[in-house]
Design an enzyme around this catalytic site. Structure first.
Site, PDB file in Angstrom:
ATOM      1  N   LYS A   1      -7.874  88.292 134.092  1.00  0.00           N
ATOM      2  CA  LYS A   1      -8.745  88.318 132.914  1.00  0.00           C
ATOM      3  C   LYS A   1     -10.064  88.999 133.277  1.00  0.00           C
ATOM      4  O   LYS A   1     -10.515  88.898 134.416  1.00  0.00           O
ATOM      5  CB  LYS A   1      -9.069  86.888 132.464  1.00  0.00           C
ATOM      6  CG  LYS A   1      -7.973  86.172 131.726  1.00  0.00           C
ATOM      7  CD  LYS A   1      -8.476  84.812 131.236  1.00  0.00           C
ATOM      8  CE  LYS A   1      -7.361  84.004 130.589  1.00  0.00           C
ATOM      9  NZ  LYS A   1      -6.812  84.625 129.371  1.00  0.00           N
TER      10      LYS A   1
ATOM     11  N   ARG B   1       3.235  79.467 128.338  1.00  0.00           N
ATOM     12  CA  ARG B   1       4.618  79.391 127.831  1.00  0.00           C
ATOM     13  C   ARG B   1       5.611  79.236 128.967  1.00  0.00           C
ATOM     14  O   ARG B   1       6.704  78.711 128.767  1.00  0.00           O
ATOM     15  CB  ARG B   1       4.899  80.617 126.951  1.00  0.00           C
ATOM     16  CG  ARG B   1       4.711  81.928 127.653  1.00  0.00           C
ATOM     17  CD  ARG B   1       4.573  83.090 126.679  1.00  0.00           C
ATOM     18  NE  ARG B   1       3.246  83.153 126.051  1.00  0.00           N
ATOM     19  CZ  ARG B   1       2.884  84.034 125.140  1.00  0.00           C
ATOM     20  NH1 ARG B   1       3.738  84.953 124.737  1.00  0.00           N
ATOM     21  NH2 ARG B   1       1.688  84.010 124.619  1.00  0.00           N
TER      22      ARG B   1
HETATM   23  N1  BES Z   1      -5.232  80.412 128.033  1.00  0.00           N
HETATM   24  C1  BES Z   1      -5.013  81.671 127.433  1.00  0.00           C
HETATM   25  C2  BES Z   1      -5.273  81.653 125.929  1.00  0.00           C
HETATM   26  C3  BES Z   1      -6.663  82.007 125.527  1.00  0.00           C
HETATM   27  C4  BES Z   1      -7.126  83.316 125.670  1.00  0.00           C
HETATM   28  C5  BES Z   1      -7.480  81.085 124.936  1.00  0.00           C
HETATM   29  C6  BES Z   1      -8.391  83.644 125.256  1.00  0.00           C
HETATM   30  C7  BES Z   1      -8.745  81.422 124.524  1.00  0.00           C
HETATM   31  C8  BES Z   1      -9.213  82.691 124.679  1.00  0.00           C
HETATM   32  C9  BES Z   1      -3.566  82.123 127.620  1.00  0.00           C
HETATM   33  O1  BES Z   1      -2.977  81.724 128.809  1.00  0.00           O
HETATM   34  C10 BES Z   1      -3.556  83.606 127.588  1.00  0.00           C
HETATM   35  O2  BES Z   1      -4.189  84.198 128.425  1.00  0.00           O
HETATM   36  N2  BES Z   1      -2.863  84.159 126.616  1.00  0.00           N
HETATM   37  C11 BES Z   1      -2.793  85.582 126.452  1.00  0.00           C
HETATM   38  C12 BES Z   1      -1.398  85.916 126.021  1.00  0.00           C
HETATM   39  C13 BES Z   1      -1.127  87.389 125.975  1.00  0.00           C
HETATM   40  C14 BES Z   1      -1.155  87.981 127.359  1.00  0.00           C
HETATM   41  C15 BES Z   1       0.220  87.607 125.321  1.00  0.00           C
HETATM   42  C16 BES Z   1      -3.802  85.988 125.374  1.00  0.00           C
HETATM   43  O3  BES Z   1      -3.882  85.316 124.340  1.00  0.00           O
HETATM   44  O4  BES Z   1      -4.522  86.946 125.594  1.00  0.00           O
HETATM   45 ZN    ZN Z   2      -3.390  83.074 130.415  1.00  0.00          ZN
END
Ligand code: BES
Ligand code: ZN
Ligand code: ZN
Length: 501
Positions: free
Chosen positions: A277, A351
């Site tokens: 990230k 997931r």
């Molecule tokens: N924990 C995050 C979800 C999240 C992202 C919550 C940003 C709040 C703010 C999750 O594990 C994640 O990173 N999801 C990705 C999925 C994507 C790669 C399909 C997302 O939402 O960017």
């Molecule tokens: Zn994530």
């Protein structure tokens, strides 16, 4: 500050219970309900005109009254918005706002009318919302402050509440049990990733199990390997802390009944893994354990309120880091269900742990399964911080949860799970890919991925709580940090289920 505020029920008029301030609820576009006391009424009317206090939802004002023996020194005005727009969410947040305003103004005691005039709510329902909301708002996380505040607990008297009334007492007791569970787990949920790692989650769960009389089982990485949970293990592969799948069960429930199983995503820190990230998005990713935190709070509530339905809570705990052993984008793993997954984005890790957890949960023959997860950023785009998304394989379950949330003030909003979305997860290389091909409908593709691990004969719902689980900056009604969104909603859902066959 767990016992804060302390509540008393009183038959007396809230005006005359000797509190430092008396709360006056005000509806927008309606004349405020001024007290009979003429001096006080004049002072209030003047203040309201001068400050143009309109009674908008969550608007507050502290009005000093001319000193007199038989009345409070202040009135704390709290707007509730338009009567026609009133919902339990408004009262829940107003209660929280009142507690926060009282603390800000250093008030030691408050009297609160048990029911805002005109609101269509039963008195016990209003009391439950008020007491729970006030405890929620008064919460502070000060563990790492060298000089934490030393204030006394706020004392709150609910006026017009016969102290011996069994219904009201029951509502207050339930509010206290739920609030204490939320506060206790919130202290852990607010811990940073260096403290609250998966091992610490397992220790905390064991301690709660002992304290409240729950059965507790923890599967470590070796046990997960034996069960074929390779998707779960793929998430923790780049971390120095081993993963843990924690299962808590209530005891003494009615025999022969199928359990309600509640599952929480418990990523103690989500760096994204190799699909790292950006730093700004990572700052608050200790919050990625919040689904599991809600499950813990719910299990405390289930133990203390002695639900007759068996309740099982499962926490899928892992840390998502980019260490040398980390899963690579493109890696393929076999899940406990036998299905294979191509992990194209290691940041879609929730997931993966949930897929294996849902597979193991099915062995418990659940009457229903609900998972809570900070699964996608996409839900923030869709609903912001105002609601969690609900997606289910069963319309009745989805409706039950939405209705439960309506009465506790926790908003759920449904999104569809049409089979047409399934092709988003197709790949030539495995049974499934872990992110949608087009990148659109992120909340739905995330939920669809989970659905692939749930058989159609188990009613299942997924709550995407990414937007509701956390407050980064202090708000009018929410202190910064974990909200434990879903705890009171699911407690209400189980309360409802207790009375249905
Ligand atoms: N924990 C995050 C979800 C999240 C992202 C919550 C940003 C709040 C703010 C999750 O594990 C994640 O990173 N999801 C990705 C999925 C994507 C790669 C399909 C997302 O939402 O960017
Ligand atoms: Zn994530
Ligand atoms: Zn995550």
């Amino acid at each position: 500050m767990k016992k804060n505020p302390v509540f008393t029920l009183s038959n007396a008029d809230p005006w005359s219970v000797g509190a430092e301030a008396s709360v006056l609820f005000v509806w927008e576009s309606q004349k405020p309900d001024l007290p009979a006391d003429k001096n006080a009424a004049t002072a209030l009317r003047r203040w309201i005109d001068r400050k143009r206090f309109a009674g908008k939802a969550l608007e507050t004002g502290l009005v000093p009254l001319p000193p007199a023996k038989d009345r409070p020194a202040h009135v704390l005005l709290c707007g509730l918005g338009k009567l026609s727009e009133f919902t339990p969410t408004v009262l829940d947040r107003a209660a929280s706002t009142i507690a926060r305003a009282a603390i800000k103004h250093a008030l030691g005691s408050l009297s609160v009318p048990s029911l805002p005039r005109g609101a269509s709510l039963a008195p016990d329902a209003a009391l439950l919302l008020l007491a729970r909301g006030m405890r929620f708002g008064a919460y502070e996380f000060q563990e790492y402050k060298s000089s934490p505040s030393t204030r006394e607990a706020l004392r709150v008297t609910f006026g017009g509440c016969p102290p011996k009334n069994a219904t009201l007492r029951k509502a207050l007791q339930r509010a206290e049990v739920e609030s204490e569970a939320i506060a206790e787990v919130r202290d852990f949920a607010n811990q940073p990733g260096n403290v609250a790692n998966p091992a610490a989650v397992a220790r905390f769960a064991r301690q709660l199990a002992k304290q409240y009389g729950l059965d507790c089982e923890v599967l470590d990485d070796n046990a997960l390997r034996r069960k074929g949970c390779r998707a779960f293990l793929a998430v923790s592969a780049g971390s120095h802390t081993r993963p843990a799948l924690v299962t808590l069960k209530t005891r003494g429930a009615r025999k022969g009944q199928r359990p309600l199983v509640v599952i929480g995503k418990t990523i103690t820190f989500d760096a994204g893994g190799i699909s790292l990230k950006p730093s700004k998005s990572m700052e608050w990713m200790r919050y990625d354990k919040c689904g599991g935190m809600t499950v813990l709070a719910l299990m405390i509530v289930a133990a203390r309120l002695k639900f007759r339905r068996p309740v099982v809570g499962m926490l899928a705990a892992a840390e998502n880091m980019p260490g040398g052993g980390a899963t690579r984008p493109g890696d393929i793993v076999r899940t406990a269900s036998g299905k294979t997954v191509e992990i194209l984005n290691t940041d879609a890790e929730g997931r993966l742990v949930l897929a294996d957890t849902l597979t193991l949960a099915a062995a418990l023959k659940p009457a229903a399964m609900v998972d809570l997860a900070t699964l996608t950023g996409a839900v923030l785009l869709a609903l912001g911080h105002e609601a969690a998304a609900v997606l289910a394989n069963n319309e009745d379950l989805s409706k039950e949860l939405i209705a439960a949330g309506q009465s506790t003030g926790d908003r759920l909003w449904p999104l569809p799970l049409w089979r047409d979305y399934a092709s988003e997860l197709h790949t030539p290389f495995a049974d499934l890919r872990n992110i949608g091909a087009a990148g659109s409908a992120g909340v739905i593709t995330g939920a669809w991925f989970l659905r692939e691990f749930v058989s159609d004969d188990i009613p299942w719902a997924h709550l995407d709580i990414s937007g509701t689980a956390w407050t980064e900056k202090p708000g009018a009604w929410a202190p910064p940090g974990a909200t434990l969104f879903g705890t009171k909603l699911l407690s209400e859902w189980i309360h409802q289920r207790e009375t249905t066959p």
